[in-house]
Write an enzyme that holds these catalytic residues in place. Structure first.
Site, PDB file in Angstrom:
ATOM      1  N   ASP A 156     -11.849 -12.947  30.500  1.00 20.52           N
ATOM      2  CA  ASP A 156     -11.789 -11.580  29.969  1.00 20.52           C
ATOM      3  C   ASP A 156     -10.397 -11.005  30.223  1.00 20.52           C
ATOM      4  O   ASP A 156      -9.999 -10.815  31.372  1.00 20.52           O
ATOM      5  CB  ASP A 156     -12.870 -10.764  30.691  1.00 20.52           C
ATOM      6  CG  ASP A 156     -12.902  -9.320  30.244  1.00 20.52           C
ATOM      7  OD1 ASP A 156     -12.054  -8.902  29.420  1.00 20.52           O
ATOM      8  OD2 ASP A 156     -13.789  -8.600  30.726  1.00 20.52           O
ATOM      9  N   ASP A 162     -10.913  -5.368  21.399  1.00 16.90           N
ATOM     10  CA  ASP A 162     -10.524  -3.955  21.271  1.00 16.90           C
ATOM     11  C   ASP A 162     -11.539  -3.068  22.002  1.00 16.90           C
ATOM     12  O   ASP A 162     -11.173  -2.203  22.825  1.00 16.90           O
ATOM     13  CB  ASP A 162     -10.469  -3.612  19.767  1.00 16.90           C
ATOM     14  CG  ASP A 162      -9.771  -2.306  19.455  1.00 16.90           C
ATOM     15  OD1 ASP A 162      -9.212  -1.691  20.381  1.00 16.90           O
ATOM     16  OD2 ASP A 162      -9.795  -1.909  18.273  1.00 16.90           O
ATOM     17  N   SER A 222      -6.683 -11.952  15.695  1.00 13.07           N
ATOM     18  CA  SER A 222      -7.250 -12.269  14.361  1.00 13.07           C
ATOM     19  C   SER A 222      -8.308 -13.372  14.361  1.00 13.07           C
ATOM     20  O   SER A 222      -8.853 -13.681  13.300  1.00 13.07           O
ATOM     21  CB  SER A 222      -6.166 -12.649  13.339  1.00 13.07           C
ATOM     22  OG  SER A 222      -5.467 -11.502  12.899  1.00 13.07           O
ATOM     23  N   GLY A 254     -11.282 -13.481  15.749  1.00 19.19           N
ATOM     24  CA  GLY A 254     -12.681 -13.065  15.829  1.00 19.19           C
ATOM     25  C   GLY A 254     -13.139 -12.548  14.484  1.00 19.19           C
ATOM     26  O   GLY A 254     -13.188 -13.294  13.497  1.00 19.19           O
ATOM     27  N   TYR A 311     -11.652 -10.981  12.264  1.00 19.24           N
ATOM     28  CA  TYR A 311     -10.688 -11.138  11.170  1.00 19.24           C
ATOM     29  C   TYR A 311     -10.608 -12.567  10.617  1.00 19.24           C
ATOM     30  O   TYR A 311      -9.929 -12.802   9.616  1.00 19.24           O
ATOM     31  CB  TYR A 311      -9.302 -10.632  11.591  1.00 19.24           C
ATOM     32  CG  TYR A 311      -9.164  -9.116  11.560  1.00 19.24           C
ATOM     33  CD1 TYR A 311     -10.231  -8.298  11.197  1.00 19.24           C
ATOM     34  CD2 TYR A 311      -7.958  -8.495  11.881  1.00 19.24           C
ATOM     35  CE1 TYR A 311     -10.115  -6.909  11.174  1.00 19.24           C
ATOM     36  CE2 TYR A 311      -7.828  -7.104  11.848  1.00 19.24           C
ATOM     37  CZ  TYR A 311      -8.904  -6.317  11.495  1.00 19.24           C
ATOM     38  OH  TYR A 311      -8.771  -4.949  11.463  1.00 19.24           O
TER      39      TYR A 311
END
Ligand code: AR6
Length: 171
Positions: free
Chosen positions: A11, A35, A118, A120, A122
């Site tokens: 993480d 995010d 990008s 995940g 995206y």
């Protein structure tokens, strides 16, 4: 130079690097994935500062404080949404890394950690994204000495294995 690179699994919000990078969307007002995790861990003041930034274009980056995170800074960048790979996605992703490095140098950041931008929601294929992430970083570290450590933080097992494989090929 290669000794400055690391691939970690876990993480990103737990890392005590000078800066962590957020894979944001163009509103910069939070979302899911990494995010969401960053906003939850940093606390509500982050959203307040993000509101003042008035968004961010794809391939660009903006910086905020880290608030409750162990990291002092958060660099928010907006990765491309994958469509077919021929719509400028590779160039936009490369630009994300370069713009993050520019901000890092400007703010005297020595250690920085990136998620798989990008990869995940995206939908960017992880092997291609890892090549861009690691390749762009190597290129940057060759010409700029101030950065002391760059980590790539993978969340899932498969992403981690892919990054390690690509790292082996490029380094
Ligand atoms: N630490 C490290 N990596 C993580 C974590 C974490 N805590 N959580 C997820 N990942 P994504 P994107 C990995 O979808 O594809 C958001 O809603 C995840 O496994 O977070 O750039 C934004 O607001 C994946 O490999 O970002 C945007 O709307 C990688 O982080 C949109 O998603 C990126 O996945 C951006 O999509």
């Amino acid at each position: 130079m290669i000794e400055k690179l690391g691939i970690l699994q876990g993480d990103i919000t737990k890392l005590a690097t000078d800066a962590i990078v957020n894979a944001a969307n163009s509103s910069l007002l939070g979302g899911g994935g990494v995010d969401g995790a960053i906003h939850r861990a940093a606390g509500p003041q982050l959203l307040e500062e993000c509101r003042s930034l008035r968004g961010c274009n794809t391939g660009e980056a903006k910086i905020t404080k880290g608030y409750n995170l162990p990291a002092k800074w958060i660099i928010h960048t907006v990765g491309p949404i994958w469509s077919n790979g021929r719509s400028g996605e590779p160039e936009a992703l490369r630009s994300c890394y370069l713009e993050c490095f520019k901000l890092a140098v400007k703010h005297d950041i020595k250690t920085i950690a990136f998620p798989a931008i990008s990869c995940g929601v995206y939908g960017f294929p992880v092997d291609q994204a890892a090549r861009i992430a690691i390749g762009t970083t190597i290129e940057f570290l060759k010409r700029e000495q101030s950065l002391e450590g760059v980590s790539f933080v993978c969340f899932g097992d498969q992403d981690y294995e892919t990054y390690v494989e690509v790292f082996g090929e490029l380094c």
